[in-house]
Design a protein around this motif. Structure first.
Motif, PDB file in Angstrom:
ATOM      1  N   PRO A  57       0.833  -1.209   0.000  1.00  0.00           N
ATOM      2  CA  PRO A  57       0.000   0.000   0.000  1.00  0.00           C
ATOM      3  C   PRO A  57       0.864   1.253   0.000  1.00  0.00           C
ATOM      4  N   GLY A  58       0.305   2.344  -0.508  1.00  0.00           N
ATOM      5  CA  GLY A  58       1.005   3.619  -0.507  1.00  0.00           C
ATOM      6  C   GLY A  58       2.127   3.721  -1.526  1.00  0.00           C
ATOM      7  N   THR A  59       2.070   2.873  -2.556  1.00  0.00           N
ATOM      8  CA  THR A  59       3.129   2.830  -3.565  1.00  0.00           C
ATOM      9  C   THR A  59       2.582   3.250  -4.926  1.00  0.00           C
ATOM     10  N   PRO A  60       3.227   4.183  -5.638  1.00  0.00           N
ATOM     11  CA  PRO A  60       2.786   4.525  -6.998  1.00  0.00           C
ATOM     12  C   PRO A  60       3.136   3.396  -7.969  1.00  0.00           C
ATOM     13  N   TYR A  61       2.142   2.881  -8.701  1.00  0.00           N
ATOM     14  CA  TYR A  61       2.363   1.842  -9.703  1.00  0.00           C
ATOM     15  C   TYR A  61       2.012   2.396 -11.078  1.00  0.00           C
ATOM     16  N   GLY A  62       2.999   2.382 -11.972  1.00  0.00           N
ATOM     17  CA  GLY A  62       2.814   2.923 -13.308  1.00  0.00           C
ATOM     18  C   GLY A  62       2.600   1.847 -14.345  1.00  0.00           C
ATOM     19  N   PRO A  63       2.517   2.223 -15.633  1.00  0.00           N
ATOM     20  CA  PRO A  63       2.295   1.265 -16.718  1.00  0.00           C
ATOM     21  C   PRO A  63       3.342   0.158 -16.722  1.00  0.00           C
ATOM     22  N   GLY A  64       2.879  -1.076 -16.892  1.00  0.00           N
ATOM     23  CA  GLY A  64       3.781  -2.220 -16.969  1.00  0.00           C
ATOM     24  C   GLY A  64       4.165  -2.826 -15.640  1.00  0.00           C
ATOM     25  N   ALA A  65       3.722  -2.248 -14.528  1.00  0.00           N
ATOM     26  CA  ALA A  65       4.107  -2.763 -13.210  1.00  0.00           C
ATOM     27  C   ALA A  65       3.564  -4.178 -13.001  1.00  0.00           C
ATOM     28  N   VAL A  66       4.394  -5.047 -12.419  1.00  0.00           N
ATOM     29  CA  VAL A  66       4.007  -6.411 -12.067  1.00  0.00           C
ATOM     30  C   VAL A  66       4.362  -6.619 -10.599  1.00  0.00           C
ATOM     31  N   VAL A  67       3.437  -7.179  -9.818  1.00  0.00           N
ATOM     32  CA  VAL A  67       3.645  -7.372  -8.382  1.00  0.00           C
ATOM     33  C   VAL A  67       3.245  -8.782  -7.972  1.00  0.00           C
ATOM     34  N   THR A  68       3.700  -9.181  -6.796  1.00  0.00           N
ATOM     35  CA  THR A  68       3.291 -10.427  -6.163  1.00  0.00           C
ATOM     36  C   THR A  68       2.294 -10.113  -5.053  1.00  0.00           C
ATOM     37  N   TYR A  69       1.202 -10.865  -5.015  1.00  0.00           N
ATOM     38  CA  TYR A  69       0.202 -10.676  -3.951  1.00  0.00           C
ATOM     39  C   TYR A  69      -0.469 -12.015  -3.678  1.00  0.00           C
ATOM     40  N   GLU A  70      -0.408 -12.463  -2.414  1.00  0.00           N
ATOM     41  CA  GLU A  70      -1.023 -13.712  -1.985  1.00  0.00           C
ATOM     42  C   GLU A  70      -0.573 -14.886  -2.860  1.00  0.00           C
ATOM     43  N   GLY A  71       0.736 -14.918  -3.200  1.00  0.00           N
ATOM     44  CA  GLY A  71       1.285 -16.035  -3.934  1.00  0.00           C
ATOM     45  C   GLY A  71       1.038 -16.019  -5.426  1.00  0.00           C
ATOM     46  N   HIS A  72       0.476 -14.945  -5.965  1.00  0.00           N
ATOM     47  CA  HIS A  72       0.201 -14.838  -7.396  1.00  0.00           C
ATOM     48  C   HIS A  72       0.781 -13.534  -7.934  1.00  0.00           C
ATOM     49  N   ARG A  73       0.988 -13.489  -9.267  1.00  0.00           N
ATOM     50  CA  ARG A  73       1.489 -12.283  -9.900  1.00  0.00           C
ATOM     51  C   ARG A  73       0.357 -11.527 -10.579  1.00  0.00           C
ATOM     52  N   TYR A  74       0.445 -10.200 -10.516  1.00  0.00           N
ATOM     53  CA  TYR A  74      -0.561  -9.335 -11.123  1.00  0.00           C
ATOM     54  C   TYR A  74       0.137  -8.241 -11.924  1.00  0.00           C
ATOM     55  N   LYS A  75      -0.496  -7.868 -13.059  1.00  0.00           N
ATOM     56  CA  LYS A  75       0.030  -6.785 -13.884  1.00  0.00           C
ATOM     57  C   LYS A  75      -0.942  -5.616 -13.872  1.00  0.00           C
ATOM     58  N   ILE A  76      -0.393  -4.414 -13.807  1.00  0.00           N
ATOM     59  CA  ILE A  76      -1.216  -3.213 -13.693  1.00  0.00           C
ATOM     60  C   ILE A  76      -2.128  -3.035 -14.908  1.00  0.00           C
ATOM     61  N   ILE A  77      -3.357  -2.614 -14.667  1.00  0.00           N
ATOM     62  CA  ILE A  77      -4.282  -2.219 -15.722  1.00  0.00           C
ATOM     63  C   ILE A  77      -4.484  -0.711 -15.682  1.00  0.00           C
ATOM     64  N   GLN A  78      -4.770  -0.209 -14.484  1.00  0.00           N
ATOM     65  CA  GLN A  78      -4.995   1.221 -14.296  1.00  0.00           C
ATOM     66  C   GLN A  78      -3.912   1.778 -13.368  1.00  0.00           C
ATOM     67  N   PRO A  79      -2.937   2.551 -13.888  1.00  0.00           N
ATOM     68  CA  PRO A  79      -1.907   3.113 -13.011  1.00  0.00           C
ATOM     69  C   PRO A  79      -2.532   3.920 -11.868  1.00  0.00           C
ATOM     70  N   HIS A  80      -1.973   3.775 -10.678  1.00  0.00           N
ATOM     71  CA  HIS A  80      -2.535   4.435  -9.500  1.00  0.00           C
ATOM     72  C   HIS A  80      -1.545   4.311  -8.350  1.00  0.00           C
ATOM     73  N   THR A  81      -1.818   5.024  -7.267  1.00  0.00           N
ATOM     74  CA  THR A  81      -1.092   4.847  -6.015  1.00  0.00           C
ATOM     75  C   THR A  81      -1.907   3.912  -5.130  1.00  0.00           C
ATOM     76  N   SER A  82      -1.312   2.798  -4.732  1.00  0.00           N
ATOM     77  CA  SER A  82      -2.050   1.746  -4.040  1.00  0.00           C
ATOM     78  C   SER A  82      -2.526   2.188  -2.666  1.00  0.00           C
ATOM     79  N   GLN A  83      -3.633   1.581  -2.230  1.00  0.00           N
ATOM     80  CA  GLN A  83      -4.192   1.788  -0.901  1.00  0.00           C
ATOM     81  C   GLN A  83      -4.470   0.430  -0.285  1.00  0.00           C
ATOM     82  N   THR A  84      -4.588   0.410   1.044  1.00  0.00           N
ATOM     83  CA  THR A  84      -4.828  -0.845   1.759  1.00  0.00           C
ATOM     84  C   THR A  84      -6.059  -1.566   1.239  1.00  0.00           C
ATOM     85  N   ASP A  85      -7.124  -0.806   0.912  1.00  0.00           N
ATOM     86  CA  ASP A  85      -8.358  -1.431   0.474  1.00  0.00           C
ATOM     87  C   ASP A  85      -8.481  -1.490  -1.052  1.00  0.00           C
TER      88      ASP A  85
END
Length: 310
Positions: A7-35
């Motif tokens: 949370p609280g991290t700016p994610y731009g185009p092309g960003a890929v992250v790990t969450y709950e054991g899976h990988r996700y690629k950004i669709i809509q660039p944004h600054t992440s929030q807890t919810d």
């Protein structure tokens, strides 16, 4: 290594992250929030698990027929009689209309929450009920609500990365809480708590009066409801810093810490003082780290910031 979502991290185009054991690629660039986790399909798209890559040993492996646990909804605060939708919790108190505010004050647990702020959630200013009280109560209830959900998820799935905040109460310290160091014959752990519209970083120990101590406005505050940082130091490291923090000079991404009243980030620091190493807070606005000690906040010029290894 695919970075873990935070949370609280700016994610731009092309960003890929790990969450709950899976990988996700950004669709809509944004600054992440807890919810706004990567499971929200309008923000992220889930990638195939067939080629997971180098996860660094932190992912939680699931069999192919694994079914995700149902979404957890924490119990409502004492006194809550009206439904508070998830989307409404993301709004600020001042965005709600007067009619809805009245409904929430009477039936949404806010009247009971005012008492909790003074006792367990360390409201900094004590005065008669006001709009500021309601704003603080609304914010702290949403913080606890989200924290309860993360704590239950942590209990079901275990850690989802090298560092994770989970809600905690009292002096019972989780087994894998991240240790800063001993002070005399007790240990100090990293914690954070809501206080006066901010999320401040402090220290936890089973010898403290309520379990946690937070420094704010030059004083120490005893806290019994707080978040504690759990994880694995194999994926983390402390990076030297001094004076006003320059995040770009760290060379690594700092772990999410807290936030100041203006929304600016606060970072997790450790600093030496009086023969021990203490958890504290640093930011570009401070000329050194601030640690809670001896009933007040002590400023230390040379300190270290907790960062991810990647």
């Amino acid at each position: 290594m695919t970075p873990y979502w935070e949370p609280g991290t700016p994610y731009g185009p092309g960003a890929v992250v790990t969450y709950e054991g899976h990988r996700y690629k950004i669709i809509q660039p944004h600054t992440s929030q807890t919810d706004w986790p990567p499971t929200i399909p309008s923000l992220w798209g889930r990638l195939s698990d067939e080629d997971p890559g180098d996860w660094g040993g932190y992912e939680k492996q699931h069999p192919a027929n694994h079914q995700p646990a149902p979404e957890y909804h924490p119990p409502p605060p004492e006194g809550q009689q009206v439904e508070i939708p998830h989307e409404e919790r993301k709004q600020h108190w001042y965005d709600l209309d007067d009619k809805r505010k009245t409904e929430l004050e009477v039936g949404g647990g806010l009247l009971a929450g005012l008492g909790l702020l003074g006792a367990g959630y360390a409201m900094y200013k004590h005065h008669e009920k006001s709009e500021e009280d309601a704003t603080d109560t609304w914010a702290v209830q949403n913080w606890v609500h989200d924290g309860e959900a993360r704590r239950i998820e942590y209990g079901k799935r275990g850690p989802q990365g090298p560092a994770q905040w989970i809600l905690n109460r009292g002096k019972d310290i989780p087994a894998n809480a991240i240790v800063v160091g001993p002070e005399h014959d007790w240990m100090l752990w990293i914690c954070r708590a809501y206080i006066d519209g901010t999320l401040q970083i402090g220290k936890a120990s089973n010898v403290f009066q309520k379990g946690a101590v937070i420094g704010y406005e030059g004083k120490e505050h005893q806290i019994d409801t707080y978040e504690i940082l759990v994880g694995d130091m194999h994926g983390l490291q402390w990076v030297d810093a001094s004076g006003h923090l320059n995040v770009e000079n760290l060379g690594l991404r700092p772990v999410e810490g807290g936030r100041d009243k203006d929304g600016s980030p606060l970072y997790i620091a450790e600093a030496p003082h009086n023969g021990a190493t203490h958890p504290g807070v640093a930011s570009p606005k401070l000329d050194g780290a601030l640690i809670p000690y001896g009933g007040k906040q002590v400023q230390v010029h040379n300190y270290r910031i907790l960062c991810y290894n990647y």
